[in-house]
Design a protein around this motif. Structure first.
Motif, PDB file in Angstrom:
ATOM      1  N   ALA A 153     -11.173  -8.472 -12.422  1.00  0.00           N
ATOM      2  CA  ALA A 153     -11.769  -9.653 -11.792  1.00  0.00           C
ATOM      3  C   ALA A 153     -11.589  -9.657 -10.287  1.00  0.00           C
ATOM      4  O   ALA A 153     -12.323 -10.340  -9.569  1.00  0.00           O
ATOM      5  CB  ALA A 153     -11.161 -10.917 -12.403  1.00  0.00           C
ATOM      6  N   THR A 154     -10.601  -8.907  -9.791  1.00  0.00           N
ATOM      7  CA  THR A 154     -10.361  -8.870  -8.342  1.00  0.00           C
ATOM      8  C   THR A 154     -11.281  -7.886  -7.622  1.00  0.00           C
ATOM      9  O   THR A 154     -11.235  -7.799  -6.399  1.00  0.00           O
ATOM     10  CB  THR A 154      -8.896  -8.479  -8.066  1.00  0.00           C
ATOM     11  OG1 THR A 154      -8.612  -7.238  -8.738  1.00  0.00           O
ATOM     12  CG2 THR A 154      -7.948  -9.564  -8.550  1.00  0.00           C
ATOM     13  N   TYR A 155     -12.083  -7.128  -8.360  1.00  0.00           N
ATOM     14  CA  TYR A 155     -12.997  -6.164  -7.762  1.00  0.00           C
ATOM     15  C   TYR A 155     -14.403  -6.782  -7.651  1.00  0.00           C
ATOM     16  O   TYR A 155     -14.858  -7.485  -8.546  1.00  0.00           O
ATOM     17  CB  TYR A 155     -13.076  -4.888  -8.590  1.00  0.00           C
ATOM     18  CG  TYR A 155     -11.802  -4.068  -8.625  1.00  0.00           C
ATOM     19  CD1 TYR A 155     -10.702  -4.398  -7.829  1.00  0.00           C
ATOM     20  CD2 TYR A 155     -11.689  -2.953  -9.452  1.00  0.00           C
ATOM     21  CE1 TYR A 155      -9.541  -3.644  -7.864  1.00  0.00           C
ATOM     22  CE2 TYR A 155     -10.540  -2.183  -9.494  1.00  0.00           C
ATOM     23  CZ  TYR A 155      -9.465  -2.540  -8.697  1.00  0.00           C
ATOM     24  OH  TYR A 155      -8.320  -1.784  -8.732  1.00  0.00           O
ATOM     25  N   TRP A 156     -15.049  -6.513  -6.549  1.00  0.00           N
ATOM     26  CA  TRP A 156     -16.390  -7.055  -6.269  1.00  0.00           C
ATOM     27  C   TRP A 156     -16.393  -8.576  -6.524  1.00  0.00           C
ATOM     28  O   TRP A 156     -17.262  -9.121  -7.222  1.00  0.00           O
ATOM     29  CB  TRP A 156     -17.456  -6.379  -7.132  1.00  0.00           C
ATOM     30  CG  TRP A 156     -17.668  -4.944  -6.779  1.00  0.00           C
ATOM     31  CD1 TRP A 156     -18.388  -4.459  -5.733  1.00  0.00           C
ATOM     32  CD2 TRP A 156     -17.146  -3.799  -7.464  1.00  0.00           C
ATOM     33  NE1 TRP A 156     -18.341  -3.090  -5.705  1.00  0.00           N
ATOM     34  CE2 TRP A 156     -17.594  -2.653  -6.761  1.00  0.00           C
ATOM     35  CE3 TRP A 156     -16.340  -3.616  -8.592  1.00  0.00           C
ATOM     36  CZ2 TRP A 156     -17.251  -1.356  -7.157  1.00  0.00           C
ATOM     37  CZ3 TRP A 156     -16.007  -2.323  -8.979  1.00  0.00           C
ATOM     38  CH2 TRP A 156     -16.458  -1.230  -8.273  1.00  0.00           C
ATOM     39  N   ASN A 157     -15.381  -9.235  -5.965  1.00  0.00           N
ATOM     40  CA  ASN A 157     -15.213 -10.675  -6.232  1.00  0.00           C
ATOM     41  C   ASN A 157     -15.638 -11.552  -5.063  1.00  0.00           C
ATOM     42  O   ASN A 157     -15.427 -12.762  -5.091  1.00  0.00           O
ATOM     43  CB  ASN A 157     -13.763 -10.980  -6.605  1.00  0.00           C
ATOM     44  CG  ASN A 157     -12.791 -10.700  -5.461  1.00  0.00           C
ATOM     45  OD1 ASN A 157     -13.148 -10.022  -4.499  1.00  0.00           O
ATOM     46  ND2 ASN A 157     -11.584 -11.199  -5.574  1.00  0.00           N
ATOM     47  N   ASN A 158     -16.230 -10.918  -4.025  1.00  0.00           N
ATOM     48  CA  ASN A 158     -16.663 -11.683  -2.857  1.00  0.00           C
ATOM     49  C   ASN A 158     -18.165 -11.969  -2.968  1.00  0.00           C
ATOM     50  O   ASN A 158     -18.950 -11.565  -2.129  1.00  0.00           O
ATOM     51  CB  ASN A 158     -16.343 -10.904  -1.572  1.00  0.00           C
ATOM     52  CG  ASN A 158     -16.614 -11.712  -0.322  1.00  0.00           C
ATOM     53  OD1 ASN A 158     -16.797 -12.928  -0.368  1.00  0.00           O
ATOM     54  ND2 ASN A 158     -16.656 -11.034   0.813  1.00  0.00           N
ATOM     55  N   HIS A 159     -18.548 -12.676  -4.040  1.00  0.00           N
ATOM     56  CA  HIS A 159     -19.965 -12.962  -4.295  1.00  0.00           C
ATOM     57  C   HIS A 159     -20.766 -11.665  -4.279  1.00  0.00           C
ATOM     58  O   HIS A 159     -21.745 -11.517  -3.563  1.00  0.00           O
ATOM     59  CB  HIS A 159     -20.511 -13.948  -3.262  1.00  0.00           C
ATOM     60  CG  HIS A 159     -19.736 -15.224  -3.174  1.00  0.00           C
ATOM     61  ND1 HIS A 159     -19.811 -16.218  -4.126  1.00  0.00           N
ATOM     62  CD2 HIS A 159     -18.829 -15.655  -2.257  1.00  0.00           C
ATOM     63  CE1 HIS A 159     -19.011 -17.211  -3.792  1.00  0.00           C
ATOM     64  NE2 HIS A 159     -18.398 -16.897  -2.675  1.00  0.00           N
ATOM     65  N   GLN A 160     -20.328 -10.707  -5.118  1.00  0.00           N
ATOM     66  CA  GLN A 160     -20.913  -9.366  -5.147  1.00  0.00           C
ATOM     67  C   GLN A 160     -21.317  -8.946  -6.555  1.00  0.00           C
ATOM     68  O   GLN A 160     -21.572  -7.763  -6.774  1.00  0.00           O
ATOM     69  CB  GLN A 160     -19.893  -8.340  -4.612  1.00  0.00           C
ATOM     70  CG  GLN A 160     -19.476  -8.534  -3.163  1.00  0.00           C
ATOM     71  CD  GLN A 160     -18.263  -7.683  -2.834  1.00  0.00           C
ATOM     72  OE1 GLN A 160     -17.122  -8.046  -3.122  1.00  0.00           O
ATOM     73  NE2 GLN A 160     -18.515  -6.518  -2.254  1.00  0.00           N
ATOM     74  N   ARG A 161     -21.385  -9.889  -7.500  1.00  0.00           N
ATOM     75  CA  ARG A 161     -21.572  -9.514  -8.897  1.00  0.00           C
ATOM     76  C   ARG A 161     -22.874 -10.051  -9.490  1.00  0.00           C
ATOM     77  O   ARG A 161     -23.294 -11.166  -9.196  1.00  0.00           O
ATOM     78  CB  ARG A 161     -20.417 -10.033  -9.753  1.00  0.00           C
ATOM     79  CG  ARG A 161     -19.103  -9.328  -9.539  1.00  0.00           C
ATOM     80  CD  ARG A 161     -18.116  -9.721 -10.626  1.00  0.00           C
ATOM     81  NE  ARG A 161     -16.874  -8.974 -10.502  1.00  0.00           N
ATOM     82  CZ  ARG A 161     -16.042  -8.729 -11.498  1.00  0.00           C
ATOM     83  NH1 ARG A 161     -16.323  -9.200 -12.705  1.00  0.00           N
ATOM     84  NH2 ARG A 161     -14.935  -8.041 -11.311  1.00  0.00           N
ATOM     85  N   VAL A 162     -23.453  -9.214 -10.349  1.00  0.00           N
ATOM     86  CA  VAL A 162     -24.523  -9.631 -11.247  1.00  0.00           C
ATOM     87  C   VAL A 162     -24.106  -9.162 -12.637  1.00  0.00           C
ATOM     88  O   VAL A 162     -23.803  -7.980 -12.836  1.00  0.00           O
ATOM     89  CB  VAL A 162     -25.880  -9.013 -10.870  1.00  0.00           C
ATOM     90  CG1 VAL A 162     -26.964  -9.500 -11.828  1.00  0.00           C
ATOM     91  CG2 VAL A 162     -26.247  -9.344  -9.428  1.00  0.00           C
ATOM     92  N   HIS A 163     -24.075 -10.075 -13.586  1.00  0.00           N
ATOM     93  CA  HIS A 163     -23.680  -9.746 -14.949  1.00  0.00           C
ATOM     94  C   HIS A 163     -24.896  -9.863 -15.858  1.00  0.00           C
ATOM     95  O   HIS A 163     -25.444 -10.947 -16.042  1.00  0.00           O
ATOM     96  CB  HIS A 163     -22.574 -10.693 -15.427  1.00  0.00           C
ATOM     97  CG  HIS A 163     -22.107 -10.436 -16.825  1.00  0.00           C
ATOM     98  ND1 HIS A 163     -21.295 -11.317 -17.512  1.00  0.00           N
ATOM     99  CD2 HIS A 163     -22.329  -9.406 -17.684  1.00  0.00           C
ATOM    100  CE1 HIS A 163     -21.041 -10.831 -18.719  1.00  0.00           C
ATOM    101  NE2 HIS A 163     -21.672  -9.671 -18.847  1.00  0.00           N
ATOM    102  N   GLN A 164     -25.298  -8.736 -16.427  1.00  0.00           N
ATOM    103  CA  GLN A 164     -26.334  -8.758 -17.459  1.00  0.00           C
ATOM    104  C   GLN A 164     -25.616  -9.002 -18.789  1.00  0.00           C
ATOM    105  O   GLN A 164     -24.995  -8.103 -19.346  1.00  0.00           O
ATOM    106  CB  GLN A 164     -27.091  -7.435 -17.479  1.00  0.00           C
ATOM    107  CG  GLN A 164     -28.309  -7.452 -18.396  1.00  0.00           C
ATOM    108  CD  GLN A 164     -29.023  -6.124 -18.390  1.00  0.00           C
ATOM    109  OE1 GLN A 164     -28.757  -5.281 -19.248  1.00  0.00           O
ATOM    110  NE2 GLN A 164     -29.916  -5.927 -17.417  1.00  0.00           N
TER     111      GLN A 164
END
Length: 673
Positions: free
Chosen positions: A350-361
């Motif tokens: 959860a600490t990776y790509w956590n700066n508003h950098q995620r898209v979850h399909q």
């Protein structure tokens, strides 16, 4: 998913609406397809699909087929397709369309037909062979082909967006987009890549602009080379260095496609890497490919994204998150269906790509209906923010070995810092970790010192906002200049003149600078400080000349002091020696033995109290006879009384001092009888 209407044989479709798949076939394994007076021979196994009678048929590029006509209706496509086969699309010729990766196009003006052969990477020759069989059998009035309008990229994909998005294989028509907007605000679209499996008749710059104006956010997808450990026909190299280059090349093509649709810098583009069973070599290839992809996108002002299966590409990227051997993607779009809470995956901390950098399909291959419009989609939750805009009005003003960089800070941005990097030459550092660090801070200008004379430099500036996101870089070049120096004489007589000339040029292309101010500097040979001797303007050929009358030996140097984008320069120094005028009179020039004569003259300038040397020729050399001091008016006088008859040759020499070159008189001949 259906390629054609149930119960209608593929070849029989050619009988509809005057379109013919003529028979018998030219050979047992081929058939000739006719469309609007244009015929082409294709394999007999290719089904022929008439889009005028089956407008919702999905134009799938991952299967062999011949598609006739053009439909912008809501296609009955799967939500997600990857792959490329070989086939043909024949449609009315209305707009000029260039060939792109995996699509070989031919405009047949006499029939008003656009023929597009699609093919898997590496199979362009086979596609070309199919098009080579085409011929016009019935001419029509030449179509008026519109040239695509130039697009100014203005749409950022995505902006700041947290919410639901869907992606589907073919961009929906406008009516479908409007019907779905009550429930979705984001859409994934396949913009490029050799394995993009659906045709995109709706995906145009106008479509993008219209939907952007209605508030839609976009997820841009490139479907290119796949992991080397998959069974896809088009795979990246298992050699990591080659895969990195392939990722760079894919990014270049993706940016061109994005810009053609109107997507500006700061947009994220996602490389679609389908699920794979990882090995060490496969992992290294994928990470290298995505490194090259991200580096090239960042260099061009775009955001590097990766669409991956959470358990394969997602896990591999997460395992190398802190590695300096790879450049990780800026944004991560991971497919993990059913994972909760939405936005998380057990494969990605959860600490990776956590700066508003995620898209979850989080769900896939789902049939949904909104506003009465059905569609097969994948469902996504998006949590993204865009990087800050770039600086404005970035410029550099050059001096001599110094320059000043200036920029405007972007409005409505909470500034973290301005980052400036530089390098010698004409190419700015592409990334904020490359080149030489020039400045980190929050000011709007920075003074550069210690630059090389006649050097060229390039700089790039980035904005980093308070959230740590870095916007597109902006470049500026400081082009070096050169001034030559030529003197009409290296040595002149006192009261004489010398012409100093220069040519002013730019180093990058050797072009001459006309109409620019140029300064001639001078410095006495025994002085330490340069002074201005003349201020002039270069002519149309970049040439400047100045006539000077130095009273002492003087060094000269030309200088151009620089301007916006141009670094100033100084020429080398040229020393012009000045030697005094030294006269000589022999009276009388003939005497009797036992008599004397007088050799006298003047040094100009006088140099009172300095020494004059009387010399006599002896064979081929000169020997000293005596010396004398110059008077207040620079006069010398020597009484000569030879002791034997004969002919004697004399001269007077004055040695150089700090101001003037040494000099000597002409030879004087004395006859003694």
């Amino acid at each position: 998913m259906r390629l054609f209407k149930p119960g209608v044989p593929a070849l029989a479709l050619g009988l509809i609406a005057g379109l013919a798949a003529t028979g018998p076939a030219v050979a047992d394994d081929t058939q000739t397809v006719s469309y609007h007076g244009y015929q082409v021979t294709v394999p007999a196994s290719w089904p022929v699909i008439d889009l005028s009678t089956n407008p919702t048929a999905c134009v799938r590029l991952d299967r062999p087929a011949v598609y006739l006509g053009r439909s912008t209706s809501q296609a009955d496509c799967p939500s997600h397709l990857v792959g490329r086969s070989q086939g043909l699309m024949l449609e009315p010729l209305t707009t000029a369309q260039p060939s792109t990766d995996g699509l070989l196009r031919r405009a047949v003006a006499d029939a008003g037909v656009l023929a597009t052969a699609y093919y898997a990477p590496g199979a362009e020759r086979a596609a070309s062979d199919v098009l080579a069989t085409g011929r016009v059998v019935s001419k029509s009035q030449s179509a008026r082909v519109a040239q695509p309008a130039a697009v100014a990229p203005t749409v950022v994909a995505t902006g700041n967006f947290a919410g639901n998005a869907f992606d589907t294989c073919a961009a929906p028509p406008q009516a479908s987009m409007d019907a779905w907007q009550a429930d979705y605000k984001g859409v994934g679209i396949y913009i490029s890549g050799g394995l993009r499996a659906c045709n995109q008749p709706n995906l145009t710059a106008n479509w993008v602009a219209a939907n952007a104006s209605k508030g839609w956010q976009f997820l841009l997808i490139d479907v290119g080379l796949q992991a080397p450990c998959t069974t896809y026909s088009s795979r990246m190299s298992s050699v990591a260095s080659t895969a990195l280059t392939q990722g760079r090349n894919a990014a270049i093509n993706a940016v061109a496609a994005a810009q053609g649709l109107g997507f500006a810098q700061r947009s994220a583009i996602y490389s679609d890497i389908e699920a794979y069973t990882t090995t060490a070599a496969c992992k290294a290839a994928v990470l290298s490919y995505l490194s090259g992809w991200t580096q090239e996108l960042n260099a061009r002002g775009y955001v590097g994204g990766a669409y991956v299966g959470a358990a394969s590409g997602g896990a591999d990227l997460a395992s190398a998150y802190t590695s300096t051997a790879y450049t990780r993607p800026d944004n991560l779009w991971f497919a993990h269906w059913g994972s909760t809470p939405v936005g998380t995956s057990r494969f990605i901390p959860a600490t990776y790509w956590n700066n508003h950098q995620r898209v979850h399909q989080f769900a896939g291959d789902t049939a949904e209906t909104h506003g009465g419009v059905p569609m097969n989609i994948d469902r996504n939750y998006v949590n993204l923010t865009a990087p800050p805009p770039p600086v404005t009005s970035f410029r550099v003003t050059g001096g001599v070995t110094v320059a000043t960089l200036q920029w405007g800070k972007p409005a409505n941005t909470t500034l973290g810092q301005i980052i400036v990097r530089g390098s010698s030459g004409n190419t700015a550092p592409q990334l904020p970790t490359a080149g030489t660090a020039i400045y980190n801070g929050t000011a709007s200008s920075f003074a550069l010192t210690g630059l090389a004379n006649s050097g060229s430099y390039a700089y790039r500036v980035w904005v980093k906002n308070s959230a740590g996101k870095i916007g597109p870089g902006v470049d500026v070049r400081l082009i070096g200049t050169k001034t030559t120096i030529a003197a009409s004489a290296a040595s002149i007589m006192y009261t004489g003149s010398v012409t100093l000339t220069t040519v002013v040029t730019r180093l990058n292309d050797a072009s001459r600078l006309s109409g620019v101010p140029v300064v001639l500097y001078s410095k006495a040979a025994n002085a330490t400080k340069w002074t201005t001797a003349a201020q002039l303007t270069s002519d149309a050929n970049g040439v400047v000349s100045s006539v000077q009358k130095p009273s002492v030996s003087t060094s000269y140097m030309w200088g151009y002091n620089g301007a916006v984008g141009l670094l100033g320069t100084r020429s080398t120094a040229a020393l012009v020696q000045v030697h005094p005028a030294l006269s000589a009179y022999l009276t009388p020039a003939a005497i009797k033995l036992g008599a004397s004569t007088l050799l006298y003259g003047y040094l100009n300038p006088a140099h009172a109290g300095t020494t004059a040397y009387l010399q006599k020729r002896s064979g081929t050399t000169w020997v000293a006879v005596t010396t004398g001091k110059l008077t207040a008016n620079g006069k010398y006088a020597f009484s000569i009384k030879p002791t034997a008859r004969g002919t004697y040759t004399y001269r007077v020499v004055w040695l150089a001092d700090a101001d003037h070159q040494g000099t000597q008189t002409a030879s004087k001949v004395l006859t003694v009888s």
